[in-house]
Write a protein that holds these residues in place. Structure first.
Motif, PDB file in Angstrom:
ATOM      1  N   PRO A  82       0.830  -1.208   0.000  1.00 28.32           N
ATOM      2  CA  PRO A  82       0.000   0.000   0.000  1.00 28.32           C
ATOM      3  C   PRO A  82       0.861   1.253   0.000  1.00 28.32           C
ATOM      4  O   PRO A  82       2.071   1.206   0.232  1.00 28.32           O
ATOM      5  N   VAL A  83       0.220   2.356  -0.244  1.00 25.21           N
ATOM      6  CA  VAL A  83       0.763   3.673   0.049  1.00 25.21           C
ATOM      7  C   VAL A  83       0.263   4.040   1.447  1.00 25.21           C
ATOM      8  O   VAL A  83      -0.909   3.809   1.762  1.00 25.21           O
ATOM      9  N   ILE A  84       1.137   4.571   2.295  1.00 22.94           N
ATOM     10  CA  ILE A  84       0.697   5.059   3.603  1.00 22.94           C
ATOM     11  C   ILE A  84       0.528   6.566   3.486  1.00 22.94           C
ATOM     12  O   ILE A  84       1.505   7.318   3.392  1.00 22.94           O
ATOM     13  N   ALA A  85      -0.746   6.970   3.430  1.00 29.68           N
ATOM     14  CA  ALA A  85      -1.107   8.367   3.161  1.00 29.68           C
ATOM     15  C   ALA A  85      -1.309   9.111   4.474  1.00 29.68           C
ATOM     16  O   ALA A  85      -1.975   8.606   5.380  1.00 29.68           O
ATOM     17  N   MET A  86      -0.716  10.302   4.563  1.00 27.07           N
ATOM     18  CA  MET A  86      -0.781  11.067   5.811  1.00 27.07           C
ATOM     19  C   MET A  86      -1.029  12.537   5.523  1.00 27.07           C
ATOM     20  O   MET A  86      -0.639  13.048   4.473  1.00 27.07           O
ATOM     21  N   VAL A  87      -1.637  13.207   6.498  1.00 24.30           N
ATOM     22  CA  VAL A  87      -1.703  14.666   6.473  1.00 24.30           C
ATOM     23  C   VAL A  87      -1.074  15.161   7.770  1.00 24.30           C
ATOM     24  O   VAL A  87      -1.454  14.717   8.867  1.00 24.30           O
ATOM     25  N   TRP A  88      -0.093  16.047   7.633  1.00 20.55           N
ATOM     26  CA  TRP A  88       0.624  16.631   8.764  1.00 20.55           C
ATOM     27  C   TRP A  88       0.354  18.126   8.820  1.00 20.55           C
ATOM     28  O   TRP A  88       0.257  18.782   7.781  1.00 20.55           O
ATOM     29  N   GLU A  89       0.260  18.642  10.034  1.00 18.51           N
ATOM     30  CA  GLU A  89      -0.113  20.049  10.245  1.00 18.51           C
ATOM     31  C   GLU A  89       0.911  20.759  11.129  1.00 18.51           C
ATOM     32  O   GLU A  89       1.407  20.195  12.094  1.00 18.51           O
ATOM     33  N   GLY A  90       1.174  22.026  10.788  1.00 21.00           N
ATOM     34  CA  GLY A  90       2.019  22.862  11.644  1.00 21.00           C
ATOM     35  C   GLY A  90       2.674  23.986  10.857  1.00 21.00           C
ATOM     36  O   GLY A  90       2.504  24.089   9.634  1.00 21.00           O
ATOM     37  N   PRO A  91       3.448  24.825  11.549  1.00 21.37           N
ATOM     38  CA  PRO A  91       4.042  25.996  10.905  1.00 21.37           C
ATOM     39  C   PRO A  91       4.955  25.625   9.721  1.00 21.37           C
ATOM     40  O   PRO A  91       5.872  24.822   9.880  1.00 21.37           O
ATOM     41  N   ASP A  92       4.658  26.204   8.570  1.00 19.87           N
ATOM     42  CA  ASP A  92       5.485  26.039   7.360  1.00 19.87           C
ATOM     43  C   ASP A  92       5.675  24.576   6.960  1.00 19.87           C
ATOM     44  O   ASP A  92       6.679  24.215   6.347  1.00 19.87           O
ATOM     45  N   VAL A  93       4.685  23.728   7.318  1.00 19.84           N
ATOM     46  CA  VAL A  93       4.882  22.282   7.149  1.00 19.84           C
ATOM     47  C   VAL A  93       5.072  21.878   5.686  1.00 19.84           C
ATOM     48  O   VAL A  93       5.744  20.878   5.405  1.00 19.84           O
ATOM     49  N   ILE A  94       4.522  22.641   4.746  1.00 21.86           N
ATOM     50  CA  ILE A  94       4.663  22.255   3.336  1.00 21.86           C
ATOM     51  C   ILE A  94       6.136  22.366   2.915  1.00 21.86           C
ATOM     52  O   ILE A  94       6.738  21.396   2.436  1.00 21.86           O
ATOM     53  N   LYS A  95       6.723  23.528   3.137  1.00 19.16           N
ATOM     54  CA  LYS A  95       8.131  23.739   2.734  1.00 19.16           C
ATOM     55  C   LYS A  95       9.100  22.927   3.596  1.00 19.16           C
ATOM     56  O   LYS A  95      10.052  22.323   3.086  1.00 19.16           O
ATOM     57  N   GLN A  96       8.849  22.910   4.905  1.00 24.15           N
ATOM     58  CA  GLN A  96       9.736  22.148   5.790  1.00 24.15           C
ATOM     59  C   GLN A  96       9.664  20.651   5.494  1.00 24.15           C
ATOM     60  O   GLN A  96      10.685  19.951   5.550  1.00 24.15           O
ATOM     61  N   GLY A  97       8.457  20.181   5.153  1.00 29.19           N
ATOM     62  CA  GLY A  97       8.299  18.766   4.796  1.00 29.19           C
ATOM     63  C   GLY A  97       9.127  18.409   3.572  1.00 29.19           C
ATOM     64  O   GLY A  97       9.807  17.376   3.547  1.00 29.19           O
ATOM     65  N   ARG A  98       9.092  19.268   2.573  1.00 31.70           N
ATOM     66  CA  ARG A  98       9.913  19.035   1.369  1.00 31.70           C
ATOM     67  C   ARG A  98      11.396  19.022   1.716  1.00 31.70           C
ATOM     68  O   ARG A  98      12.163  18.209   1.194  1.00 31.70           O
ATOM     69  N   ALA A  99      11.808  19.925   2.597  1.00 35.32           N
ATOM     70  CA  ALA A  99      13.222  19.972   2.996  1.00 35.32           C
ATOM     71  C   ALA A  99      13.614  18.694   3.751  1.00 35.32           C
ATOM     72  O   ALA A  99      14.717  18.161   3.562  1.00 35.32           O
ATOM     73  N   MET A 100      12.717  18.207   4.595  1.00 31.69           N
ATOM     74  CA  MET A 100      12.996  16.976   5.352  1.00 31.69           C
ATOM     75  C   MET A 100      13.088  15.766   4.423  1.00 31.69           C
ATOM     76  O   MET A 100      13.854  14.835   4.670  1.00 31.69           O
ATOM     77  N   ILE A 101      12.297  15.781   3.345  1.00 29.63           N
ATOM     78  CA  ILE A 101      12.289  14.679   2.381  1.00 29.63           C
ATOM     79  C   ILE A 101      13.554  14.682   1.520  1.00 29.63           C
ATOM     80  O   ILE A 101      14.122  13.635   1.253  1.00 29.63           O
ATOM     81  N   GLY A 102      13.984  15.841   1.068  1.00 33.61           N
ATOM     82  CA  GLY A 102      15.178  15.944   0.218  1.00 33.61           C
ATOM     83  C   GLY A 102      14.846  15.986  -1.258  1.00 33.61           C
ATOM     84  O   GLY A 102      13.693  15.823  -1.663  1.00 33.61           O
ATOM     85  N   ALA A 103      15.864  16.193  -2.078  1.00 33.84           N
ATOM     86  CA  ALA A 103      15.688  16.361  -3.522  1.00 33.84           C
ATOM     87  C   ALA A 103      15.059  15.125  -4.153  1.00 33.84           C
ATOM     88  O   ALA A 103      15.244  14.009  -3.674  1.00 33.84           O
ATOM     89  N   THR A 104      14.333  15.352  -5.267  1.00 27.91           N
ATOM     90  CA  THR A 104      13.643  14.265  -5.974  1.00 27.91           C
ATOM     91  C   THR A 104      14.585  13.112  -6.309  1.00 27.91           C
ATOM     92  O   THR A 104      14.267  11.950  -6.090  1.00 27.91           O
ATOM     93  N   ASN A 105      15.760  13.456  -6.850  1.00 30.09           N
ATOM     94  CA  ASN A 105      16.771  12.437  -7.151  1.00 30.09           C
ATOM     95  C   ASN A 105      17.617  12.207  -5.899  1.00 30.09           C
ATOM     96  O   ASN A 105      18.367  13.089  -5.492  1.00 30.09           O
ATOM     97  N   PRO A 106      17.502  11.036  -5.291  1.00 30.31           N
ATOM     98  CA  PRO A 106      18.213  10.796  -4.028  1.00 30.31           C
ATOM     99  C   PRO A 106      19.725  10.979  -4.131  1.00 30.31           C
ATOM    100  O   PRO A 106      20.381  11.207  -3.119  1.00 30.31           O
TER     101      PRO A 106
END
Ligand code: UDP
Ligand code: MG
Length: 165
Positions: A82-106
């Protein structure tokens, strides 16, 4: 009615995060949750889904003309995990989430990011995160459109995590 992505730029901002099938096979679900929880973000939606091809194609609609599109849709929706789908909430979570994930190409993801710690291939990069407020709105409504699937709650101790003073 209130946007499913909360209010941009406030502590109610929300993003769509998904552990993709490769990440699920590799046992990375808890590591993703741990990073977002430790940071101080709040989990407001969570489910395991085998997305239909149609849902996956809508989710990745902007990539329809890419040569990897069919393979991407296959691996997301074939049900091998499966895909484990989540929604996370908090300050600047969209941009910070992307930063925590890292660039598209690992291979370009910084060490310390999720992809930079656990992945070596763009075709198996383990995790998805919304890239803008507009994407978050679209993706949350696509994956969590039904009423009652997202929970409004106050995290215990949140006054020690979020303050504007
Ligand atoms: N992808 C791929 N090959 C590529 C680029 C992307 O297989 O050359 C896949 C990969 O799984 C990526 C997804 O398509 O995560 C979506 O691409 P996007 O550019 O939106 O990257 P993301 O937002 O996931 O970082
Ligand atoms: Mg993307």
């Amino acid at each position: 009615s209130k946007s499913l992505a909360g209010v941009k730029g406030t502590e109610t901002e929300r993003t769509f995060i998904a552990v993709k099938p490769d990440g699920v096979h590799r046992g990375l679900v808890h590591k993703v949750i741990e990073r977002f929880e430790n940071r101080g973000y709040k989990l407001v939606g969570l489910k395991a889904v085998v997305p239909s091809r149609q849902l996956t194609e809508e989710h990745y609609a902007d990539l329809k003309s890419k040569p990897f599109f069919k393979g991407l849709v296959d691996y997301m929706s074939n049900g091998e995990a499966p895909v484990i789908a989540m929604v996370w909430e908090g300050p600047d979570v969209i941009k910070q989430g992307r930063a925590m994930i890292g660039a598209t190409n690992p291979l370009q993801s910084a060490p310390g990011t999720i992809r930079g710690e656990y992945c070596v291939s763009v075709g198996r990069n383990a995790i998805h995160g919304s890239d803008s407020f507009e994407s978050a709105e679209k993706e949350i409504s696509l994956w969590f459109g039904k009423a009652g699937e997202l929970i409004d709650w106050k995290r215990s101790g949140s006054e020690w995590v979020i303050s504007n003073n």
